[in-house]
Design an enzyme around this catalytic site. Sequence first.
Site, PDB file in Angstrom:
ATOM      1  CE  LYS A  75      -3.193   3.817 -32.945  1.00  0.00           C
ATOM      2  NZ  LYS A  75      -2.630   4.990 -33.600  1.00  0.00           N
TER       3      LYS A  75
ATOM      4  NE  ARG B 270      -8.946   7.228 -36.725  1.00  0.00           N
ATOM      5  CZ  ARG B 270      -9.362   5.976 -36.822  1.00  0.00           C
ATOM      6  NH1 ARG B 270     -10.494   5.686 -37.449  1.00  0.00           N
ATOM      7  NH2 ARG B 270      -8.628   4.988 -36.310  1.00  0.00           N
TER       8      ARG B 270
ATOM      9  CE  LYS C  20      -6.201   5.280 -39.181  1.00  0.00           C
ATOM     10  NZ  LYS C  20      -5.360   6.308 -38.540  1.00  0.00           N
TER      11      LYS C  20
ATOM     12  CE  LYS D  62      -4.053   6.122 -29.783  1.00  0.00           C
ATOM     13  NZ  LYS D  62      -3.479   6.541 -31.000  1.00  0.00           N
TER      14      LYS D  62
ATOM     15  CB  SER E 229      -9.827  11.958 -29.055  1.00  0.00           C
ATOM     16  OG  SER E 229     -10.009  10.844 -29.912  1.00  0.00           O
TER      17      SER E 229
ATOM     18  CE1 TYR F 110      -5.520  15.105 -27.261  1.00  0.00           C
ATOM     19  CE2 TYR F 110      -6.723  13.197 -26.427  1.00  0.00           C
ATOM     20  CZ  TYR F 110      -5.936  13.787 -27.403  1.00  0.00           C
ATOM     21  OH  TYR F 110      -5.560  13.063 -28.504  1.00  0.00           O
TER      22      TYR F 110
HETATM   23  C1  PBG Z   1      -2.307   8.306 -35.559  1.00  0.00           C
HETATM   24  C2  PBG Z   1      -2.841   8.412 -34.179  1.00  0.00           C
HETATM   25  C3  PBG Z   1      -4.169   8.254 -33.750  1.00  0.00           C
HETATM   26  C4  PBG Z   1      -4.198   8.626 -32.414  1.00  0.00           C
HETATM   27  C5  PBG Z   1      -2.901   8.956 -32.048  1.00  0.00           C
HETATM   28  N1  PBG Z   1      -2.061   8.803 -33.143  1.00  0.00           N
HETATM   29  C6  PBG Z   1      -5.401   7.895 -34.499  1.00  0.00           C
HETATM   30  C7  PBG Z   1      -5.508   6.612 -35.189  1.00  0.00           C
HETATM   31  O1  PBG Z   1      -4.714   5.689 -35.004  1.00  0.00           O
HETATM   32  O2  PBG Z   1      -6.424   6.534 -36.012  1.00  0.00           O
HETATM   33  C8  PBG Z   1      -5.428   8.682 -31.571  1.00  0.00           C
HETATM   34  C9  PBG Z   1      -5.381   9.572 -30.370  1.00  0.00           C
HETATM   35  C10 PBG Z   1      -6.699   9.910 -29.773  1.00  0.00           C
HETATM   36  O3  PBG Z   1      -7.756   9.387 -30.162  1.00  0.00           O
HETATM   37  O4  PBG Z   1      -6.700  10.743 -28.863  1.00  0.00           O
HETATM   38  N2  PBG Z   1      -1.861   7.100 -35.989  1.00  0.00           N
END
Ligand code: PBG
Length: 332
Positions: free
Chosen positions: A202, A212, A225, A256, A282, A321
Amino acid sequence: MPANQGPFPRTRFRRTRASAALRNLTREAELSVNDLIWPVFVCAGRGERQPVASMPGVERLSVDLLVEAARRAHGLGIPAICIFPYTDPSLKTELCEEAWNPDNLSNQAIREIRDAVPDIAIMTDIALDPYNANGHDGIVRDGIIVNDETVEALVKMALAQAEAGADILGPSDMMDSRIGAMRDALEAEGHVNVTIMSYAAKFASSYYGPFRDAVGASGALKGDKKTYQIDPMNRQEALRCVERDLSEGADMVMVKPGMPYLDLCREVKDRFGAPTYAYQVSGEYAMIEAAAANGWIDGEKVMLESLMSFRRAGCDGVLTYFAPRVAQILNG
Ligand code: PBG
């Protein structure tokens, strides 16, 4: 004359492209409804439906409506849904206690879907961000996201979700040693068949913005992050994270975001052979929707092509989605 050439081309790739039948016969990968995991957002209330502005077509649903959505998804043949909660800001704290409340929104949704649609697999998200006053995935002490204390909190969260009836736990937090800690706790508590899909590769990506908004974490998040998610340039490190998570007891692994990281999808699958998934996040969804809304691309065709690319890259499935829309098309 080139080696392959007599007076005429001997190798004509166009022969197997010449008809739909030949194209079907020679296609190397397929996209099926069985490859889809549908991420959904749950909010409080009853009969409540809230559109997410940056994700056209996506809505937060209260538990009662989510149960209906899960029923429809199951009817379409979608094997799994993944639940993300929109938490009321008043429930967010520095220690994120709501995360392991057996009756929090996410656990309520798991229980009700479990009862109403027993055959759909329920996946969860494990990270503290929906419950954290500062929007981070881990507990913050003196400006530092502390690893080991966060892992203890995540284990409690994992057990509460398993207890509620989740089938697939999805740790998305990127703390070190969380998979092993969760696996040990699950075994000790008798949850031997609860699977873990680790968000292993990730990345610290800018493609998560609309998500978010959807979970209401954008306003809360202070900083970025980068101290826990992987640098977008680091391929070797991502592979080492996957190896580590598998060795700690992950059953499935995820890459991801998806499309910008297809190289890792292929490499993870080839190297480890484990069930491998991509998260079409997203921002990827929003980009396709925005271009389609402007008439710049054919949204439906690009949606399908984007998902096929994950299968070509070796993924066993994809969190998207688009899942219900794609399922409808694939079902004819
Ligand atoms: C939470 C999380 C995130 C996503 C899935 N779980 C956001 C992040 O790490 O800030 C993102 C999913 C998306 O953008 O569709 N930790």
